[in-house]
Write an enzyme that holds these catalytic residues in place. Structure first.
Site, PDB file in Angstrom:
ATOM      1  N   SER A 150       0.626  -1.368  -0.061  1.00  0.00           N
ATOM      2  CA  SER A 150       0.077  -0.102   0.234  1.00  0.00           C
ATOM      3  C   SER A 150       0.857   1.296  -0.023  1.00  0.00           C
ATOM      4  O   SER A 150       1.913   1.482   0.656  1.00  0.00           O
ATOM      5  CB  SER A 150      -0.929   0.086   1.199  1.00  0.00           C
ATOM      6  OG  SER A 150      -1.701   1.077   1.560  1.00  0.00           O
ATOM      7  N   SER A 151       0.584   2.371  -0.772  1.00  0.00           N
ATOM      8  CA  SER A 151       1.043   3.285  -0.941  1.00  0.00           C
ATOM      9  C   SER A 151       2.635   3.394  -1.404  1.00  0.00           C
ATOM     10  O   SER A 151       3.116   2.917  -2.314  1.00  0.00           O
ATOM     11  CB  SER A 151       1.207   4.269   0.140  1.00  0.00           C
ATOM     12  OG  SER A 151       1.538   5.589   0.086  1.00  0.00           O
TER      13      SER A 151
END
Length: 617
Positions: A150-151
């Site tokens: 994520s990210s």
């Protein structure tokens, strides 16, 4: 109770790449997260945690799950659903913890020149060491290694797939950026980053070249890619989803236009980009109205399904039966077969195909393939083969037998003469959904075994693809779209696999479907420097009777390109876009509307024009 948590890096700027995740309580049952030290070469000075479920196969798959900036491996273990899915499906999860800084701390290094070189050092080499440790210590399957994150972890997911395509089978990137998006450490902090500043725009070729240059000379298979982004994400801008799609479709040599779109859940728009065999190589999810908050509940399951790891003992449903194989390039000792792909129906994922020779009570297995084609080798010269295909899923279920194909291998100095081209191709009996083709038979010195019917969309342009085969000189093509133009060609094939030149081309336009009066009203959901999303495209029945199908046309401004659509069948001809209803939204009572249709388009930076000339019929 579900709760949202946000990983903070200690400073406001760090929140750019921190990720909000849905916590669903303890992710594990009896197994626990364990930290590993001394796992191998660690130039990134990373920490490693691993989750090994109690119930797992002898050689389990490996998933590398990576946190956002300011986070940690244990934090991502607690804040995501991958460990609970590991308990369910028996794969091992590696949770790396980044320790590097480029403006703020605990981010995966996707910016440095060292990290951008295969084997160069930094975090990528440390992650490879973790994978090798799990393979040594827990007998992890080196042929089933996957990346997700994520990210900052989503960025590293795409980074690792580019650097190590021979290690990873697939990846799922949440809110990531394309490989080589960051120019260096100074380009990484949000306040000064060109990559995440909202104006990043390279051509698909430039993006694809960046991946190819990461491992020069590599010619093996590439890992499949799943991409996720929220349309309201202003931290890692939603426009970067389009740049990632352009990068990976170019790497796979695919069109920028998806081969399929759908809505798996309300607010989720999925675009799929499949290769000629029907295998989805790139898959992109636009989450309507979502900010920098992915993955949310249920999304990890979709990633694990994309990886093909959701084999369940309860899956007893076989895949659909493959299409009839077609033989080509038949020589004395080999032949290439292609067929229409099967689809999985039980949830465990399509694993591949078995190819058998039909010759009695026990049909021997000639080979296996993970795609809808295979080249058989070691055949006997001058021998007739009757071959069929069965699909298999991840749970081991086998489909029914395809219809067989018969071909004869050539003897030394055997048949190399192709049939003559079919002549007199004509179309008749065209309705809104079907047309019948007829032609004059080809001639061949050993006899024609089949005709291949090829179809292309539109009056010009478009690629001819195989629509079916026929053993006779006629074929009825069904499942066509009303008020649509198609072109057809036919070619013959003999027993040795020699293919004739194509026939002349015949063009047909299907009849109109149910008529009525309707209107189309676009709503601009979001815009950015080089693109926009129209959602919904509201279609309203303005007549006094129910309509059972509708067609909307509109014009894209010059330089604009349609990059995705959902809940409709969409075709383009130049700048003209045709949008046709699908089964669930075509029937509208008087005064009723559908708001499920939408599309996304790219445009030159600085251009603020939008589509125009909407008509509905």
């Amino acid at each position: 109770m579900r709760r949202l948590t946000k990983a903070l890096a200690g400073a406001c700027a760090a929140a750019l790449f921190a990720v909000m995740t849905v916590v669903l309580g303890s992710p594990a049952a009896a197994a626990s997260l364990v930290e590993v030290t001394g796992f191998g070469n660690n130039p990134g000075n990373m920490r490693m945690h691993v989750y090994v479920p109690d119930s797992r196969p002898a050689s389990p798959a490996i998933v590398v799950a990576m946190h956002g900036c300011g986070g940690s491996g244990p934090g991502f273990y607690q804040g995501s659903e991958f460990a609970s899915l590991a308990d369910r499906y028996g794969f091992i999860v590696i949770y790396p913890s980044a320790t590097q800084s480029a403006g703020f701390g605990n981010c995966f290094d996707t910016w440095s020149d060292t990290a951008k070189r295969r084997g160069g050092g930094s975090d990528p080499v440390s992650i490879i060491s973790m994978i090798e440790y799990v393979e040594r210590t827990h007998q992890g399957d080196p042929n089933r290694v996957y990346a997700t994150g994520s990210s900052s972890g989503g960025m590293m997911t795409q980074h690792m797939l580019a650097l190590y395509p021979d290690v990873f089978k697939a990846g799922a990137s949440f809110m990531g950026v394309p490989f080589n998006c960051f120019a260096g450490a100074s380009d990484y902090p949000p306040g000064s980053s060109k990559c995440t500043g909202g104006s990043m725009d390279r051509t698909p070729q430039q993006w694809g070249d960046a991946v190819r240059q990461a491992y020069p000379g590599y010619s093996g298979p590439r890992p499949r890619v799943q991409l996720w982004h929220g349309t309201a994400d202003t931290l890692v801008p939603y426009s970067l989803l389009r740049e990632s799609i352009e990068q990976w479709t170019n790497v796979f040599g695919l069109s920028q236009t998806p081969t399929g779109t759908d809505t798996p859940q309300p607010g989720w728009s999925r675009s799929r980009y499949a290769d000629a065999s029907g295998t989805v190589q790139v898959e992109a999810y636009s989450i309507q109205g979502a900010g920098h908050v992915l993955p949310q509940s249920g999304m990890a399951m979709y990633a694990v399904q994309f990886f093909g790891l959701t084999t369940s003992q309860t899956d007893t449903t076989p895949p659909t039966t493959p299409g009839t194989p077609v033989a080509a390039n038949v020589s004395a000792t080999s032949a290439t077969l292609t067929w229409t792909a099967s689809t999985d129906q039980g949830g465990s994922g399509l694993a591949g195909y078995n190819v058998y020779r039909e010759q009695g009570a026990t049909d021997p297995l000639l080979g296996q393939s993970t795609t809808a084609s295979i080249t058989l080798t070691g055949l006997t010269a001058g021998t007739q083969y009757q071959v069929y295909v069965r699909a298999r899923d991840g749970a081991g279920n086998l489909s029914g037998n395809s219809a067989p194909v018969t071909f004869t291998t050539t003897a030394t100095g055997g048949d190399t003469t192709p049939p003559t081209a079919p002549a007199g191709l004509t179309a008749s009996g065209t309705t809104a959904t079907a047309t019948t083709l007829t032609w004059t038979a080809s001639t061949d010195d050993t006899g024609v075994t089949a005709y291949e019917i090829r179809r292309a969309p539109g009056a010009t342009g478009g690629t001819f693809t195989q629509a079916g085969t026929s053993a006779t000189t006629s074929f009825t093509d069904t499942g066509l779209t009303a008020s649509t133009t198609y072109r057809y060609q036919v070619r013959a094939r003999d027993a040795a696999g020699n293919v004739s030149p194509v026939s002349g081309t015949v063009q047909v336009t299907t009849q109109a479907g149910t008529s009525g009066t309707c209107s189309a009203t676009p709503t601009v959901q979001s815009q950015w420097g080089n693109g926009y999303v129209i959602q919904p495209l509201t279609v309203t029945n303005t007549s006094t009777s129910t309509i059972t199908g509708w067609t909307v046309t509109f014009t894209l401004p010059a330089g604009h390109t349609l990059t995705g659509s959902w809940n409709a069948t969409v075709t383009t001809s130049g700048q003209t876009v045709t949008v046709k209803s699908v089964g669930h939204n075509g029937t509208l009572a008087p005064g009723a509307s559908t708001t499920s249709v939408g599309f996304q388009a790219s445009r030159p930076s600085g251009d603020t024009a939008l589509p125009s000339g909407y008509t509905c019929a």
